[in-house]
Design an enzyme around this catalytic site. Sequence first.
Site, PDB file in Angstrom:
ATOM      1  N   ARG A   1      26.910  66.944  15.937  1.00  0.00           N
ATOM      2  CA  ARG A   1      26.193  67.080  17.219  1.00  0.00           C
ATOM      3  C   ARG A   1      26.075  65.728  17.915  1.00  0.00           C
ATOM      4  NH1 ARG A   1      23.042  70.536  13.952  1.00  0.00           N
ATOM      5  NH2 ARG A   1      21.276  69.107  13.937  1.00  0.00           N
TER       6      ARG A   1
ATOM      7  N   TYR B   1      26.550  64.906  21.870  1.00  0.00           N
ATOM      8  CA  TYR B   1      25.542  64.231  22.702  1.00  0.00           C
ATOM      9  C   TYR B   1      26.199  63.076  23.474  1.00  0.00           C
ATOM     10  CZ  TYR B   1      22.259  66.753  19.707  1.00  0.00           C
ATOM     11  OH  TYR B   1      21.592  67.738  19.029  1.00  0.00           O
TER      12      TYR B   1
ATOM     13  N   TYR C   1      16.529  72.163  28.342  1.00  0.00           N
ATOM     14  CA  TYR C   1      15.466  73.154  28.196  1.00  0.00           C
ATOM     15  C   TYR C   1      14.235  72.501  27.549  1.00  0.00           C
ATOM     16  CZ  TYR C   1      16.133  73.945  23.160  1.00  0.00           C
ATOM     17  OH  TYR C   1      16.187  73.782  21.804  1.00  0.00           O
TER      18      TYR C   1
ATOM     19  N   HIS D   1      10.902  70.354  27.245  1.00  0.00           N
ATOM     20  CA  HIS D   1      10.634  69.019  27.802  1.00  0.00           C
ATOM     21  C   HIS D   1      11.857  68.167  27.481  1.00  0.00           C
ATOM     22  CE1 HIS D   1       9.082  65.011  28.287  1.00  0.00           C
ATOM     23  NE2 HIS D   1       7.861  65.439  28.574  1.00  0.00           N
TER      24      HIS D   1
ATOM     25  N   VAL E   1      11.556  65.614  24.515  1.00  0.00           N
ATOM     26  CA  VAL E   1      11.018  66.026  23.212  1.00  0.00           C
ATOM     27  C   VAL E   1      12.159  66.451  22.289  1.00  0.00           C
ATOM     28  CG1 VAL E   1       9.552  67.729  22.040  1.00  0.00           C
ATOM     29  CG2 VAL E   1       8.777  66.683  24.161  1.00  0.00           C
TER      30      VAL E   1
ATOM     31  N   ALA F   1       8.487  73.486  23.600  1.00  0.00           N
ATOM     32  CA  ALA F   1       8.140  74.532  22.625  1.00  0.00           C
ATOM     33  C   ALA F   1       6.772  74.244  22.020  1.00  0.00           C
ATOM     34  CB  ALA F   1       9.215  74.591  21.541  1.00  0.00           C
TER      35      ALA F   1
ATOM     36  N   SER G   1      13.532  78.086  15.558  1.00  0.00           N
ATOM     37  CA  SER G   1      12.289  78.179  14.766  1.00  0.00           C
ATOM     38  C   SER G   1      11.605  76.824  14.653  1.00  0.00           C
ATOM     39  CB  SER G   1      12.595  78.664  13.345  1.00  0.00           C
ATOM     40  OG  SER G   1      13.248  79.902  13.353  1.00  0.00           O
TER      41      SER G   1
HETATM   42  C1  SAM Z   1      16.656  69.844  20.000  1.00  0.00           C
HETATM   43  S1  SAM Z   1      15.006  70.419  19.888  1.00  0.00           S
HETATM   44  C2  SAM Z   1      14.666  70.680  21.587  1.00  0.00           C
HETATM   45  C3  SAM Z   1      13.205  70.809  21.898  1.00  0.00           C
HETATM   46  C4  SAM Z   1      12.935  70.959  23.386  1.00  0.00           C
HETATM   47  N1  SAM Z   1      13.356  69.766  24.091  1.00  0.00           N
HETATM   48  C5  SAM Z   1      11.477  71.235  23.692  1.00  0.00           C
HETATM   49  O1  SAM Z   1      10.902  70.515  24.498  1.00  0.00           O
HETATM   50  O2  SAM Z   1      10.919  72.192  23.163  1.00  0.00           O
HETATM   51  C6  SAM Z   1      15.279  72.026  19.209  1.00  0.00           C
HETATM   52  C7  SAM Z   1      14.084  72.475  18.388  1.00  0.00           C
HETATM   53  O3  SAM Z   1      12.999  72.788  19.262  1.00  0.00           O
HETATM   54  C8  SAM Z   1      12.266  73.866  18.741  1.00  0.00           C
HETATM   55  N2  SAM Z   1      12.407  74.994  19.649  1.00  0.00           N
HETATM   56  C9  SAM Z   1      13.360  75.208  20.564  1.00  0.00           C
HETATM   57  N3  SAM Z   1      13.160  76.368  21.196  1.00  0.00           N
HETATM   58  C10 SAM Z   1      12.054  76.903  20.647  1.00  0.00           C
HETATM   59  C11 SAM Z   1      11.334  78.101  20.852  1.00  0.00           C
HETATM   60  N4  SAM Z   1      11.726  78.996  21.748  1.00  0.00           N
HETATM   61  N5  SAM Z   1      10.237  78.328  20.106  1.00  0.00           N
HETATM   62  C12 SAM Z   1       9.824  77.452  19.177  1.00  0.00           C
HETATM   63  N6  SAM Z   1      10.454  76.295  18.932  1.00  0.00           N
HETATM   64  C13 SAM Z   1      11.567  76.031  19.660  1.00  0.00           C
HETATM   65  C14 SAM Z   1      12.890  74.229  17.386  1.00  0.00           C
HETATM   66  O4  SAM Z   1      12.213  73.495  16.375  1.00  0.00           O
HETATM   67  C15 SAM Z   1      14.307  73.740  17.605  1.00  0.00           C
HETATM   68  O5  SAM Z   1      14.967  73.531  16.393  1.00  0.00           O
END
Ligand code: SAM
Length: 266
Positions: free
Chosen positions: A91, A95, A117, A119, A122, A149, A258
């Site tokens: 990955r 990136y 997607y 923030h 984050v 999330a 998750s």
């Molecule tokens: C690369 S990070 C991106 C997080 C994203 N930037 C955010 O602000 O939520 C991906 C991780 O975010 C969390 N995540 C993403 N989508 C989610 C959702 N719909 N519900 C809960 N956690 C989520 C999970 O832990 C996932 O493995």
Amino acid sequence: MKYASELTGAASSIVRLMDAVQPLPVPTPSLTVVGTGIRAVSQLTLEAVAAMAGAEALLHVIGEPIQEEALLAINPNAKTMTDLYADGLERSHTYEAMILEVMAELEKGKRTVAAFYGHPGVFTYPSHESVRRARAAGFPARMLPGISAADCLYADLGIDPGEGCQAYEATSFLLHLPPVDPSAYLLLWQVGTIGNWTYESAGYDLSSFPILVDALARIYGTAHLATLYEAPFDPRGNARVERMPIASLPSAYLTPASTLLIPPLG
Ligand SMILES: C[S@@+](CC[C@H](N)C(=O)[O-])C[C@H]1O[C@@H](n2cnc3c(N)ncnc32)[C@H](O)[C@@H]1O
């Protein structure tokens, strides 16, 4: 998309509103990194919509069909970068390719927006790194926050991170086993891709997840209740909330979306 024309109209009104609220012209070229929230359409912020509508190049990493269509309704130039993911490819290489695409638009002199997607700052590397590289190359660059999330989790599970909250990426947690304060919440991100550096569209090898569970059991005990959480991407959907003892986690169903919450002891 059913409400594409409503969204296109709303975006024009939002641009006018934001021109009145923040009458500062966005320089060209420049980079704005925005977050689009988790729940499609409904968690877009006004400033993110205005930035995307006014972009000459709009690149995004969303991967969720309703939200991708929404971005097209806001700006027909919207272009996904999720096609840069490839099975078996680390990955980190993807990136880097995303950052190069963003930089290429800036170097063409465009008012560029990169949308991620949640923030954008984050647990997202190419967003922060694009801002750093754009600034190093002399372009104005800014990041606008979005609903992550974690924000959805605080709302859905009724927890306040002000009571104490630690957050780690799951693979990094397992590699470094940082000291954990069991009187605070522990949030583990990316448990559904733990131990994997590559992208795998057909599913991830999660054989290291039970090792993480053992580490958690040593801190909290096997009976302590953990929560697996997934916020809905669909605006009409419900969150997936599954509470179970730490001992049962190895048989839980994990997806790349998750997040694992371990509440404080006691
Ligand atoms: C690369 S990070 C991106 C997080 C994203 N930037 C955010 O602000 O939520 C991906 C991780 O975010 C969390 N995540 C993403 N989508 C989610 C959702 N719909 N519900 C809960 N956690 C989520 C999970 O832990 C996932 O493995």
